[in-house]
Design an enzyme around this catalytic site. Sequence first.
Site, PDB file in Angstrom:
ATOM      1  N   PHE A 123      51.749  30.999  46.356  1.00  0.00           N
ATOM      2  CA  PHE A 123      51.525  29.659  45.820  1.00  0.00           C
ATOM      3  C   PHE A 123      50.323  29.737  44.876  1.00  0.00           C
ATOM      4  CE2 PHE A 123      51.303  25.184  45.614  1.00  0.00           C
ATOM      5  CZ  PHE A 123      52.451  24.675  46.178  1.00  0.00           C
ATOM      6  N   GLU A 154      50.527  30.483  55.560  1.00  0.00           N
ATOM      7  CA  GLU A 154      51.101  31.670  56.215  1.00  0.00           C
ATOM      8  C   GLU A 154      50.140  32.859  56.274  1.00  0.00           C
ATOM      9  OE1 GLU A 154      53.061  29.855  53.901  1.00  0.00           O
ATOM     10  OE2 GLU A 154      54.086  28.921  55.602  1.00  0.00           O
ATOM     11  N   THR A 169      44.974  30.318  46.970  1.00  0.00           N
ATOM     12  CA  THR A 169      44.437  29.243  46.127  1.00  0.00           C
ATOM     13  C   THR A 169      45.065  27.937  46.554  1.00  0.00           C
ATOM     14  OG1 THR A 169      44.405  30.845  44.308  1.00  0.00           O
ATOM     15  CG2 THR A 169      44.095  28.519  43.731  1.00  0.00           C
ATOM     16  N   VAL A 170      44.238  27.004  46.995  1.00  0.00           N
ATOM     17  CA  VAL A 170      44.754  25.682  47.373  1.00  0.00           C
ATOM     18  C   VAL A 170      44.085  24.656  46.461  1.00  0.00           C
ATOM     19  CG1 VAL A 170      45.276  24.126  49.264  1.00  0.00           C
ATOM     20  CG2 VAL A 170      44.821  26.524  49.766  1.00  0.00           C
ATOM     21  N   HIS A 195      49.108  17.514  51.255  1.00  0.00           N
ATOM     22  CA  HIS A 195      48.677  18.136  52.504  1.00  0.00           C
ATOM     23  C   HIS A 195      47.620  19.223  52.277  1.00  0.00           C
ATOM     24  CE1 HIS A 195      52.372  20.465  51.508  1.00  0.00           C
ATOM     25  NE2 HIS A 195      51.762  21.477  52.075  1.00  0.00           N
ATOM     26  N   ARG A 234      36.801  30.197  39.487  1.00  0.00           N
ATOM     27  CA  ARG A 234      36.425  31.023  40.647  1.00  0.00           C
ATOM     28  C   ARG A 234      37.264  32.293  40.762  1.00  0.00           C
ATOM     29  NH1 ARG A 234      35.423  25.903  44.747  1.00  0.00           N
ATOM     30  NH2 ARG A 234      34.178  24.828  43.198  1.00  0.00           N
TER      31      ARG A 234
HETATM   32  N1  INI Z   1      49.898  26.694  49.590  1.00  0.00           N
HETATM   33  C1  INI Z   1      48.842  27.215  48.892  1.00  0.00           C
HETATM   34  O1  INI Z   1      48.486  28.380  49.115  1.00  0.00           O
HETATM   35  N2  INI Z   1      48.210  26.475  47.961  1.00  0.00           N
HETATM   36  C2  INI Z   1      48.559  25.189  47.682  1.00  0.00           C
HETATM   37  O2  INI Z   1      47.915  24.553  46.793  1.00  0.00           O
HETATM   38  C3  INI Z   1      49.659  24.623  48.386  1.00  0.00           C
HETATM   39  N3  INI Z   1      50.117  23.289  48.070  1.00  0.00           N
HETATM   40  O3  INI Z   1      49.696  22.747  47.058  1.00  0.00           O
HETATM   41  O4  INI Z   1      50.938  22.736  48.797  1.00  0.00           O
HETATM   42  C4  INI Z   1      50.319  25.415  49.358  1.00  0.00           C
HETATM   43  N4  INI Z   1      51.358  24.929  50.055  1.00  0.00           N
HETATM   44  C5  INI Z   1      52.301  25.758  50.733  1.00  0.00           C
HETATM   45  C6  INI Z   1      51.882  26.071  52.157  1.00  0.00           C
HETATM   46  O5  INI Z   1      50.809  26.999  52.145  1.00  0.00           O
HETATM   47  C7  INI Z   1      53.042  26.702  52.938  1.00  0.00           C
HETATM   48  O6  INI Z   1      53.472  27.870  52.272  1.00  0.00           O
HETATM   49  C8  INI Z   1      54.244  25.765  53.099  1.00  0.00           C
HETATM   50  O7  INI Z   1      53.835  24.519  53.654  1.00  0.00           O
HETATM   51  C9  INI Z   1      55.306  26.393  54.024  1.00  0.00           C
HETATM   52  O8  INI Z   1      54.785  26.584  55.343  1.00  0.00           O
END
Ligand code: INI
Length: 157
Positions: A22, A58, A80-81, A88, A127
Amino acid sequence: MRTIEGNLLHGGRRFALVASRFNDFVTRRLVEGCADMLRRHGVDEDHLTLAWVPGSFELPVAARRLAASGEYAAVICLGTVIRGETSHYDLVCREAASGVAAVSRDTGVPCIFGVVTTDTLEQAIHRAGSKSGNKGADAALAALEMADLLPRLGGKG
Ligand code: INI
């Protein structure tokens, strides 16, 4: 006073990286920064393993498997989130952070939290190798230090 510190020495150790797809545009730069820092500290290419997971949520489950294998001196979790992209955000950040910390505590293998958490894509890019350094490279230094420190502390994880 007896002071114990970890040095930034590779000591022939193996390191595992876990990276989330992601926002991989940013995370790939964290992976590059991390691997580059480890190599520049003498870690052998053969001693580096990279595993990809779908998202930062994960990271802990893969980190646990790698840590429990006993093959690695440290596991480095990279992701990266970005708040703007998810409702969420807080859940993903919290689960990733507490999950990685739990793996570290449970296995005794240092698991490094190299997840960039930002409000915007621009901040994340800063970053990941531009204005604000590279959090992947910082994570590599933390991994080298912790991997060298733990054997010096004595006892078992
Ligand atoms: N996962 C990320 O690593 N970064 C994000 O910004 C993000 N967003 O935006 O939703 C994200 N979502 C996926 C999450 O990590 C899981 O893979 C998914 O919910 C399945 O379990």
